[in-house]
Design an enzyme around this catalytic site. Sequence first.
Site, PDB file in Angstrom:
ATOM      1  CE  LYS A  59      -3.978  -2.131   2.240  1.00  4.32           C
ATOM      2  NZ  LYS A  59      -4.523  -2.568   3.523  1.00  4.32           N
ATOM      3  CD  GLN A 103      -3.648  -4.246   6.886  1.00  9.07           C
ATOM      4  OE1 GLN A 103      -3.506  -3.325   6.087  1.00  9.07           O
ATOM      5  NE2 GLN A 103      -4.305  -5.354   6.582  1.00  9.07           N
ATOM      6  CG  ASP A 126      -9.972   0.386   5.244  1.00  3.93           C
ATOM      7  OD1 ASP A 126      -9.771   0.015   4.077  1.00  3.93           O
ATOM      8  OD2 ASP A 126      -9.297  -0.006   6.214  1.00  3.93           O
TER       9      ASP A 126
END
Length: 307
Positions: A59, A103, A126
């Site tokens: 990422k 995460q 997200d």
Amino acid sequence: MVDTAPRATIIDGKAFAAGLVERITAATMRLEHDHGVRPGLAVVIVGDDPASQIYVRNKGETTTRAGMRSETHRLADTTTQTDLLALVQTLNADPGIHGILVQLPLPAQIDSSAVLGAIDPDKDVDGFHVVNAGRLAVGLPGLVPCTPLGSTMLLKATLGDLSGLHAVIVGRSNIVGKPMAQLLLAENCTVTVAHSRSRDLPALCRSADILVAAVGRPEMIRGDWIKPGATVIDVGINRVPSADPVKAAEGKTRVVGDVAFSEATTVAGGVTPVPGGIGPMTIACLLANTYVAACRSAGVESERLDA
Ligand code: NDP
């Protein structure tokens, strides 16, 4: 004789994602040039789970290649919830950070929903915050979870107008199944959401023009569950022993989806492969969300990113 020749188009998510990242990169450069805003993404990882470390590194690299600012915060697996929440608040207040991603999974001492809920919804790239789930449900602009967003983009690029098509989504998680249902409803599909208590799943799947598999069970969806000509989106990522028994005995693994891919290719009209389908679209959509969040924070209209 049964015809088992492949007929499906393999929907190349990797190629589409590469094009999307190119468009995001160009739009990012224009945003910085015209408005002095460089989108910034902060990724927070707690602990040293090897798979998460790889995701986070990928990422970070993709974000930098797209011309964005990338920050990675690596915290020990003994980090307390208080310390993690304090970092989230710092990032919420940082005007150079437009997207925050924590995460998952988080260590057991941390309440994931409290942490996700502490992220500023306008930086929640997200799209997991309840405010963004609510915005999606009522059709307000927000930030949409990356995997369903990428899956919908790929469907529209493949099929064009989705109006009136029957979409069956297998899986009802908050991060894939439910937002996927909302997005396809917004595209005027007729949507059925199936799950572990659904009856006669094969028959439900066979009624789908669009079949989205987000189950987490390796190759559960068989070729004879698919309506001839249907479009199949395989979200699943499952690690299984290598097909080669010698390699399997050495502990080697491979990644498969939730759909029996080779069977699906003989029936479906189009199918996404695993890997190389939805996975690359998910990362590209993380960048898309960061770009959109940066535009909104600057009061600038974002450019259209779909092809
Ligand atoms: P969850 O485990 O949160 O949800 C799985 C869903 O599948 C649940 O709704 C569950 O039903 C349903 N389910 C489980 N078993 C069956 C069954 N036998 N029949 C019908 N339905 C069943 O998973 P996620 O949504 O987080 O992820 C799904 C898959 O997608 C995983 O393989 C994951 O790795 C992958 N994934 C891939 C991403 C990508 O970037 N490509 C991103 C995110 C996820 P119930 O609710 O009744 O328990």
